[in-house]
Design an enzyme around this catalytic site. Structure first.
Site, PDB file in Angstrom:
ATOM      1  N   GLY A 239     -52.777  28.103  43.710  1.00 28.32           N
ATOM      2  CA  GLY A 239     -52.859  29.679  43.911  1.00 28.32           C
ATOM      3  C   GLY A 239     -52.422  30.349  42.778  1.00 28.32           C
ATOM      4  O   GLY A 239     -51.614  29.903  41.964  1.00 28.32           O
TER       5      GLY A 239
ATOM      6  N   SER B 233     -50.511  33.151  40.604  1.00 32.92           N
ATOM      7  CA  SER B 233     -48.986  34.022  40.673  1.00 32.92           C
ATOM      8  C   SER B 233     -49.033  35.108  41.710  1.00 32.92           C
ATOM      9  O   SER B 233     -49.846  35.933  41.864  1.00 32.92           O
ATOM     10  CB  SER B 233     -48.996  34.434  39.335  1.00 32.92           C
TER      11      SER B 233
ATOM     12  N   SER C 233     -44.752  29.818  46.618  1.00 29.37           N
ATOM     13  CA  SER C 233     -43.247  29.804  47.108  1.00 29.37           C
ATOM     14  C   SER C 233     -42.963  30.261  48.380  1.00 29.37           C
ATOM     15  O   SER C 233     -41.954  29.247  49.154  1.00 29.37           O
ATOM     16  CB  SER C 233     -42.453  30.535  46.193  1.00 29.37           C
TER      17      SER C 233
ATOM     18  N   SER D  51     -50.961  25.553  38.910  1.00 33.79           N
ATOM     19  CA  SER D  51     -51.925  24.517  38.759  1.00 33.79           C
ATOM     20  C   SER D  51     -53.352  24.932  38.715  1.00 33.79           C
ATOM     21  O   SER D  51     -54.250  24.643  39.561  1.00 33.79           O
ATOM     22  CB  SER D  51     -51.737  23.375  39.782  1.00 33.79           C
TER      23      SER D  51
HETATM   24  S1  ADX Z   1     -48.596  26.387  36.114  1.00 32.12           S
HETATM   25  O1  ADX Z   1     -49.890  26.986  35.262  1.00 32.12           O
HETATM   26  O2  ADX Z   1     -48.117  25.545  34.940  1.00 32.12           O
HETATM   27  O3  ADX Z   1     -48.950  25.637  37.208  1.00 32.12           O
HETATM   28  P1  ADX Z   1     -46.291  27.599  37.124  1.00 32.12           P
HETATM   29  O4  ADX Z   1     -46.545  27.666  38.509  1.00 32.12           O
HETATM   30  O5  ADX Z   1     -45.453  26.694  36.541  1.00 32.12           O
HETATM   31  O6  ADX Z   1     -47.821  27.556  36.291  1.00 32.12           O
HETATM   32  O7  ADX Z   1     -45.766  29.174  36.457  1.00 32.12           O
HETATM   33  C1  ADX Z   1     -46.349  30.408  36.851  1.00 32.12           C
HETATM   34  C2  ADX Z   1     -45.169  31.355  36.902  1.00 32.12           C
HETATM   35  O8  ADX Z   1     -44.875  31.619  35.580  1.00 32.12           O
HETATM   36  C3  ADX Z   1     -45.834  32.629  37.492  1.00 32.12           C
HETATM   37  O9  ADX Z   1     -45.635  32.755  38.754  1.00 32.12           O
HETATM   38  C4  ADX Z   1     -44.975  33.490  36.541  1.00 32.12           C
HETATM   39  O10 ADX Z   1     -43.875  33.842  37.307  1.00 32.12           O
HETATM   40  C5  ADX Z   1     -45.017  32.845  35.289  1.00 32.12           C
HETATM   41  N1  ADX Z   1     -45.648  33.168  34.096  1.00 32.12           N
HETATM   42  C6  ADX Z   1     -45.400  33.568  33.006  1.00 32.12           C
HETATM   43  N2  ADX Z   1     -46.408  33.801  32.123  1.00 32.12           N
HETATM   44  C7  ADX Z   1     -47.359  33.374  32.741  1.00 32.12           C
HETATM   45  C8  ADX Z   1     -48.753  33.112  32.451  1.00 32.12           C
HETATM   46  N3  ADX Z   1     -49.213  33.563  31.319  1.00 32.12           N
HETATM   47  N4  ADX Z   1     -49.605  32.796  33.358  1.00 32.12           N
HETATM   48  C9  ADX Z   1     -49.107  32.654  34.417  1.00 32.12           C
HETATM   49  N5  ADX Z   1     -47.985  32.669  34.971  1.00 32.12           N
HETATM   50  C10 ADX Z   1     -47.042  33.082  34.034  1.00 32.12           C
END
Ligand code: ADX
Length: 194
Positions: A26, A28, A33, A100
């Site tokens: 889902g 951010s 969490s 994800s």
């Molecule tokens: S994922 O896309 O690789 O699954 P993940 O869940 O680890 O992302 O990290 C997301 C977190 O990184 C967000 O909750 C936010 O706090 C931070 N973040 C920083 N830059 C970005 C971005 N460009 N897109 C999404 N999240 C970001």
């Protein structure tokens, strides 16, 4: 066993035949969490072995240095999935909570877990973007909308919602407790908990 029976006999919740991966996806701020922590606590209170792989934490350890390109996100997800499978094969409930955003790599993780003899359950944390922008707990949406953060999921980067998630939690309408109960109910339906 019905969910009523499951919760009615608190303290007797058991793993099914194998460990499993419980995968939260889902945007951010959608509550991944929060719900995964609440679920971990609930499962631990039932004496079940649980480990939580949270995107924000993984990115400061296992995935430090990775950015937010599709390649880096997919690599992050594959690392999380790899560790989750190691845990699940040892009878642990491995909870993954990361944006994800890409469907294909999530599906790949499901296939790998099942091929490993572990269970898999995908939870989609659904929440309208307007609500997330309004809440903006980390202040990131404001910055992304102002063009200060590139490739921000949901603003300037894709999010591919699951087509057939095992559970959908509408975090703008459901409480954390309701979310916990619904995920537990689904895990029981899937035979991953008894
Ligand atoms: S994922 O896309 O690789 O699954 P993940 O869940 O680890 O992302 O990290 C997301 C977190 O990184 C967000 O909750 C936010 O706090 C931070 N973040 C920083 N830059 C970005 C971005 N460009 N897109 C999404 N999240 C970001």
């Amino acid at each position: 066993m019905s969910f009523k029976t499951l919760v009615g006999r608190r303290g007797t919740m058991k793993l099914g035949d194998q460990g499993f991966v419980l995968w939260f996806t889902g945007l951010s701020g959608s509550g991944k969490s929060t719900l995964s922590v609440a679920l971990s606590e609930r499962l631990r209170a039932e004496n079940l072995p649980v480990e939580l792989l949270d995107g924000d934490v993984v990115r400061t350890e296992l995935s430090r240095g990775l950015g937010f390109s599709k390649e880096d996100r997919d690599l992050n997800i594959r690392r999380i999935g790899f560790v989750a499978r190691l845990l699940a094969r040892n009878g642990v409930v491995a909870i993954a909570a990361a944006i994800s955003p890409y469907r294909a790599v999530r599906e790949e993780q499901r296939e790998l877990a099942l091929a490993d003899g572990a269970g898999f359950c995908e939870v989609y944390m659904s929440c309208p973007l307007e609500v997330l922008v309004e809440r903006d707990v980390k202040g990131l949406y404001r910055r992304a909308l102002a063009g200060e953060i590139e490739n921000f999921t949901g603003v300037s980067d894709p999010y591919e919602a699951p087509e057939r998630p095992d559970v959908v939690v509408c975090s703008d309408r459901e409480s954390v407790e309701q979310g916990v109960e619904r995920v537990l109910a689904r895990l029981a339906e899937l035979g991953l908990l008894r």
